[in-house]
Every structure is written in C-alpha cells, then in structure tokens.
Write a protein that holds these residues in place. Sequence first.
Motif, PDB file in Angstrom:
ATOM      1  N   GLU A  20      -0.354   3.899 -10.205  1.00 39.92           N
ATOM      2  CA  GLU A  20       0.521   5.076 -10.118  1.00 39.92           C
ATOM      3  C   GLU A  20       1.237   5.320 -11.447  1.00 39.92           C
ATOM      4  O   GLU A  20       1.292   6.452 -11.939  1.00 39.92           O
ATOM      5  N   SER A  53      -4.116   7.024  -3.064  1.00 37.71           N
ATOM      6  CA  SER A  53      -2.813   6.767  -2.451  1.00 37.71           C
ATOM      7  C   SER A  53      -2.744   5.348  -1.891  1.00 37.71           C
ATOM      8  O   SER A  53      -1.750   4.638  -2.097  1.00 37.71           O
ATOM      9  N   THR A  70      -0.188   2.317  -3.188  1.00 37.18           N
ATOM     10  CA  THR A  70       0.820   1.725  -2.304  1.00 37.18           C
ATOM     11  C   THR A  70       0.499   0.283  -1.933  1.00 37.18           C
ATOM     12  O   THR A  70       1.279  -0.364  -1.237  1.00 37.18           O
TER      13      THR A  70
END
Length: 68
Positions: free
Chosen positions: A6, A31, A35
């Motif tokens: 990220e 994503s 995470t």
Amino acid sequence: MKNRVEELRKSRGLRQEEFAKAIRVSRQTVSSIETGRYSPSLELAFTISDFFGLPIEEIFIHERKDMP
C-alpha cells in the motif's frame, strides 16, 4: 506476513484499480494483500517486486514466530 504494498502503491500515485491492472490481478486481490488477509504466491510476489523495482524482502516482511 506484513508488507509495504500500500505504501509503495500510494507513493506512485496509483489507485488500487490501476495497480491491479498493471500486475494483472483484481482490485480485491490488491486490497487483500495490502490488509494482510492474503499472502501472494511466490510468482505474484516477484511480479510485485519487479513492478516496484525492489527486492522481495524490501516489500514483504516475514515475521518469525517463536518456535518451542
């Protein structure tokens, strides 16, 4: 496994969708990697490494658990 995906993606000014398209995965995969819900395959980790021009170990951080 922790990672800097990220951070690196944002430093390039890329949205998840743009990055996903560049490495040929879904936005949901990006994503999940960011995470920490999903650890990429070795092949995908190398693809990400090549994209950012960094060694894998500078992107993905293995956390060792104490062994009994």
